[in-house]
Design a protein around this motif. Structure first.
Motif, PDB file in Angstrom:
ATOM      1  N   GLN A  35      -3.163  -2.721  -2.394  1.00  0.00           N
ATOM      2  CA  GLN A  35      -4.381  -1.860  -2.050  1.00  0.00           C
ATOM      3  C   GLN A  35      -4.396  -0.669  -2.802  1.00  0.00           C
ATOM      4  O   GLN A  35      -3.475   0.083  -2.547  1.00  0.00           O
ATOM      5  CB  GLN A  35      -4.514  -1.431  -0.597  1.00  0.00           C
ATOM      6  CG  GLN A  35      -5.574  -0.632  -0.033  1.00  0.00           C
ATOM      7  CD  GLN A  35      -6.070  -0.741   1.491  1.00  0.00           C
ATOM      8  OE1 GLN A  35      -7.116  -1.352   1.758  1.00  0.00           O
ATOM      9  NE2 GLN A  35      -5.303  -0.169   2.260  1.00  0.00           N
ATOM     10  N   SER A  64     -17.611   3.554   8.803  1.00  0.00           N
ATOM     11  CA  SER A  64     -17.777   2.230   9.340  1.00  0.00           C
ATOM     12  C   SER A  64     -17.984   2.010  10.882  1.00  0.00           C
ATOM     13  O   SER A  64     -18.602   1.256  11.343  1.00  0.00           O
ATOM     14  CB  SER A  64     -17.072   0.960   8.715  1.00  0.00           C
ATOM     15  OG  SER A  64     -15.746   1.324   9.254  1.00  0.00           O
ATOM     16  N   GLN A 115      -9.949   0.620  -2.350  1.00  0.00           N
ATOM     17  CA  GLN A 115     -10.338   1.267  -1.097  1.00  0.00           C
ATOM     18  C   GLN A 115     -10.899   2.399  -1.260  1.00  0.00           C
ATOM     19  O   GLN A 115     -10.600   3.534  -2.081  1.00  0.00           O
ATOM     20  CB  GLN A 115      -8.794   1.488  -0.359  1.00  0.00           C
ATOM     21  CG  GLN A 115      -9.199   2.283   0.980  1.00  0.00           C
ATOM     22  CD  GLN A 115      -7.984   3.075   1.475  1.00  0.00           C
ATOM     23  OE1 GLN A 115      -7.294   3.791   0.755  1.00  0.00           O
ATOM     24  NE2 GLN A 115      -7.617   3.042   2.932  1.00  0.00           N
ATOM     25  N   ARG A 133     -11.915  -6.080   3.015  1.00  0.00           N
ATOM     26  CA  ARG A 133     -11.135  -5.864   3.975  1.00  0.00           C
ATOM     27  C   ARG A 133     -11.564  -4.814   4.912  1.00  0.00           C
ATOM     28  O   ARG A 133     -12.301  -3.724   4.577  1.00  0.00           O
ATOM     29  CB  ARG A 133      -9.821  -5.184   3.174  1.00  0.00           C
ATOM     30  CG  ARG A 133      -9.077  -4.206   4.545  1.00  0.00           C
ATOM     31  CD  ARG A 133      -7.645  -3.823   3.960  1.00  0.00           C
ATOM     32  NE  ARG A 133      -6.947  -5.051   3.818  1.00  0.00           N
ATOM     33  CZ  ARG A 133      -5.530  -4.819   3.427  1.00  0.00           C
ATOM     34  NH1 ARG A 133      -4.875  -3.731   2.995  1.00  0.00           N
ATOM     35  NH2 ARG A 133      -4.472  -5.619   3.257  1.00  0.00           N
ATOM     36  N   TYR A 151       0.792  -1.212   0.105  1.00  0.00           N
ATOM     37  CA  TYR A 151      -0.049   0.162  -0.019  1.00  0.00           C
ATOM     38  C   TYR A 151       0.878   1.082  -0.096  1.00  0.00           C
ATOM     39  O   TYR A 151       2.052   1.425   0.380  1.00  0.00           O
ATOM     40  CB  TYR A 151      -1.042   0.034   1.229  1.00  0.00           C
ATOM     41  CG  TYR A 151      -2.125   1.178   1.397  1.00  0.00           C
ATOM     42  CD1 TYR A 151      -2.794   1.413   0.291  1.00  0.00           C
ATOM     43  CD2 TYR A 151      -2.126   1.656   2.594  1.00  0.00           C
ATOM     44  CE1 TYR A 151      -3.738   2.629   0.532  1.00  0.00           C
ATOM     45  CE2 TYR A 151      -3.157   2.840   2.565  1.00  0.00           C
ATOM     46  CZ  TYR A 151      -3.984   3.164   1.520  1.00  0.00           C
ATOM     47  OH  TYR A 151      -4.876   4.033   1.527  1.00  0.00           O
ATOM     48  N   ALA A 210     -12.844   4.883   3.964  1.00  0.00           N
ATOM     49  CA  ALA A 210     -12.265   4.202   4.815  1.00  0.00           C
ATOM     50  C   ALA A 210     -11.473   4.925   6.048  1.00  0.00           C
ATOM     51  O   ALA A 210     -11.296   6.160   6.255  1.00  0.00           O
ATOM     52  CB  ALA A 210     -10.928   3.602   4.099  1.00  0.00           C
ATOM     53  N   GLY A 211     -11.189   4.131   7.082  1.00  0.00           N
ATOM     54  CA  GLY A 211     -10.474   4.618   8.333  1.00  0.00           C
ATOM     55  C   GLY A 211      -9.082   4.506   7.919  1.00  0.00           C
ATOM     56  O   GLY A 211      -8.557   3.635   6.847  1.00  0.00           O
ATOM     57  N   GLY A 253     -11.188  -2.394   8.566  1.00  0.00           N
ATOM     58  CA  GLY A 253     -10.190  -2.007   9.522  1.00  0.00           C
ATOM     59  C   GLY A 253     -10.926  -1.394  10.828  1.00  0.00           C
ATOM     60  O   GLY A 253     -10.658  -2.095  11.796  1.00  0.00           O
ATOM     61  N   THR A 254     -11.922  -0.555  10.519  1.00  0.00           N
ATOM     62  CA  THR A 254     -12.171   0.041  11.869  1.00  0.00           C
ATOM     63  C   THR A 254     -12.893  -0.788  12.884  1.00  0.00           C
ATOM     64  O   THR A 254     -12.846  -0.558  14.069  1.00  0.00           O
ATOM     65  CB  THR A 254     -13.062   1.179  11.545  1.00  0.00           C
ATOM     66  OG1 THR A 254     -12.401   2.168  10.574  1.00  0.00           O
ATOM     67  CG2 THR A 254     -13.931   2.157  12.376  1.00  0.00           C
ATOM     68  N   GLY A 293     -13.204  -0.083   3.017  1.00  0.00           N
ATOM     69  CA  GLY A 293     -13.664   1.292   3.186  1.00  0.00           C
ATOM     70  C   GLY A 293     -15.370   1.179   3.561  1.00  0.00           C
ATOM     71  O   GLY A 293     -16.120   1.060   2.611  1.00  0.00           O
ATOM     72  N   GLY A 294     -15.761   1.680   4.607  1.00  0.00           N
ATOM     73  CA  GLY A 294     -17.012   1.575   5.095  1.00  0.00           C
ATOM     74  C   GLY A 294     -17.767   0.362   5.347  1.00  0.00           C
ATOM     75  O   GLY A 294     -19.150   0.496   5.534  1.00  0.00           O
TER      76      GLY A 294
HETATM   77  C1  LIG Z   1      -6.481   2.077  12.802  1.00  0.00           C
HETATM   78  C2  LIG Z   1      -6.377   1.646  11.295  1.00  0.00           C
HETATM   79  C3  LIG Z   1      -5.180   1.597  10.997  1.00  0.00           C
HETATM   80  C4  LIG Z   1      -4.714   1.298   9.621  1.00  0.00           C
HETATM   81  N1  LIG Z   1      -3.563   0.998   9.343  1.00  0.00           N
HETATM   82  C5  LIG Z   1      -3.184   0.674   7.906  1.00  0.00           C
HETATM   83  C6  LIG Z   1      -1.974   0.252   7.646  1.00  0.00           C
HETATM   84  O1  LIG Z   1      -0.843   0.248   8.561  1.00  0.00           O
HETATM   85  N2  LIG Z   1      -1.694  -0.044   6.150  1.00  0.00           N
HETATM   86  C7  LIG Z   1      -2.676  -0.181   5.491  1.00  0.00           C
HETATM   87  O2  LIG Z   1      -2.575  -0.776   4.299  1.00  0.00           O
HETATM   88  N3  LIG Z   1      -4.031   0.107   5.913  1.00  0.00           N
HETATM   89  C8  LIG Z   1      -4.233   0.616   7.059  1.00  0.00           C
HETATM   90  N4  LIG Z   1      -5.425   0.919   7.209  1.00  0.00           N
HETATM   91  C9  LIG Z   1      -6.342   1.077   6.277  1.00  0.00           C
HETATM   92  C10 LIG Z   1      -7.067  -0.255   5.880  1.00  0.00           C
HETATM   93  O3  LIG Z   1      -6.347  -1.059   5.176  1.00  0.00           O
HETATM   94  C11 LIG Z   1      -8.296  -0.177   5.094  1.00  0.00           C
HETATM   95  O4  LIG Z   1      -8.307   0.190   3.925  1.00  0.00           O
HETATM   96  C12 LIG Z   1      -9.483   0.403   5.950  1.00  0.00           C
HETATM   97  O5  LIG Z   1      -9.558   0.116   7.253  1.00  0.00           O
HETATM   98  C13 LIG Z   1     -10.898   0.030   5.256  1.00  0.00           C
HETATM   99  O6  LIG Z   1     -11.841   0.976   5.804  1.00  0.00           O
HETATM  100  P1  LIG Z   1     -12.785   0.611   7.265  1.00  0.00           P
HETATM  101  O7  LIG Z   1     -11.904   1.248   8.225  1.00  0.00           O
HETATM  102  O8  LIG Z   1     -13.942   1.512   7.140  1.00  0.00           O
HETATM  103  O9  LIG Z   1     -12.973  -0.715   7.212  1.00  0.00           O
HETATM  104  C14 LIG Z   1      -5.637   1.229   8.788  1.00  0.00           C
HETATM  105  C15 LIG Z   1      -7.156   1.270   9.232  1.00  0.00           C
HETATM  106  C16 LIG Z   1      -7.427   1.565  10.323  1.00  0.00           C
HETATM  107  C17 LIG Z   1      -8.669   1.805  10.773  1.00  0.00           C
END
Ligand SMILES: Cc1cc2nc3c(=O)[nH]c(=O)nc-3n(C[C@H](O)[C@H](O)[C@H](O)COP(=O)(O)O)c2cc1C
Length: 242
Positions: free
Chosen positions: A42, A218, A63, A116, A20, A67-68, A118-119, A96-97
């Motif tokens: 990504q 999300s 993504q 994928r 990424y 996204a977070g 994250g949040t 994302g979301g």
């Molecule tokens: C707390 C947090 C830390 C993240 N750290 C990374 C990271 O180190 N590397 C990365 O490729 N994406 C990172 N992401 C983004 C995620 O890969 C992903 O795109 C995202 O969480 C998706 O959206 P969502 O948060 O709505 O689920 C992070 C997301 C969050 C919420």
């Protein structure tokens, strides 16, 4: 910024190596494959998805801007996902979301091969986020996650846009001083400067409320701090029945 030694060390040990925040790179993908890992990238745009496939990636992750954390592109998930699915012939995950079974069902119905998330997992029992950060995630709704470029101090990816909790942004803006606290890092104590890009870990002390708290829209799906397995079960079984 690619840690090539680190990449060679994990190639083969990890089933998938995901890249990424860099342009897709044939050499890096080849290094992942040489060790026996699959390679994914990504991406935040259709062109980047095509470049990832041209570089040899086995899958891509689209993504959206909901996204977070760090946000690569300019387009929200459904338009991006639709275009990426039409443009590439490798499996595509959606990111994302996606914080509810309905959102997971929606991207799978659109043709995504997976998601994928994250949040939701930042608020999991197993997450290394600070308890105050987790509590803020529980309290927040979708409109409380905003895109900002403020948390850019001591951050190798920055300046760049990131999805973050509005409450953390407001607290950091309102904080008077350069240092908001400290964290334990590899046996030593490190200072956390105001607007540092590192999200508040469990080891942090000081003004946690003013530290970075990445979150996407999300976050609306976060209602409690629960084990990761329960979150997965909720999303998968809910999406299946929908
Ligand atoms: C707390 C947090 C830390 C993240 N750290 C990374 C990271 O180190 N590397 C990365 O490729 N994406 C990172 N992401 C983004 C995620 O890969 C992903 O795109 C995202 O969480 C998706 O959206 P969502 O948060 O709505 O689920 C992070 C997301 C969050 C919420």
């Amino acid at each position: 910024m690619i840690d090539r030694e680190g990449l060679d060390a994990v190639a083969g040990a990890a089933k998938v190596i995901d890249f990424y925040w860099a342009d897709p790179d044939t050499e890096l993908v080849a290094a992942a494959h040489a060790g026996g890992s699959l390679a994914s990238w990504q991406v935040g745009s259709v062109d980047e998805a095509k470049a990832a496939v041209d570089a040899g990636c086995d899958l891509v992750i689209a993504q959206g801007t909901e996204a977070g954390g760090h946000v690569r592109g300019r387009v929200s998930l459904l338009p991006l996902l639709s275009d990426v699915l039409d443009a590439v012939d490798v499996p595509v995950l959606a990111a994302g979301g996606i914080g509810t079974a309905r959102a997971l069902a929606a991207v799978l119905a659109a043709g995504a091969d997976g998601a994928r998330i994250g949040t939701r997992f930042a608020a999991a029992t197993e997450s290394g986020a600070h308890p105050i950060y987790k509590d803020e995630l529980v309290k927040a709704g979708a409109a409380d996650a905003v895109l900002s470029d403020a948390f850019s101090v001591d951050c190798p990816l920055c300046p760049s846009r990131h999805g973050v909790l509005r409450s953390a942004l407001a607290a950091a803006h309102g904080f008077d001083g350069d240092v908001v606290g400290e964290v334990q890092m590899g046996g030593r104590v490190a200072t956390v400067r105001r607007f540092a890009g590192m999200p508040a870990p469990a080891s942090a002390t000081g003004h946690i409320e003013a530290m970075c708290m990445y979150a996407g829209q999300s976050v609306a799906g976060v209602h409690a701090i629960r084990p990761a397995a329960e979150i997965i079960n909720e999303l998968v079984s809910g999406a299946q029945s929908l």
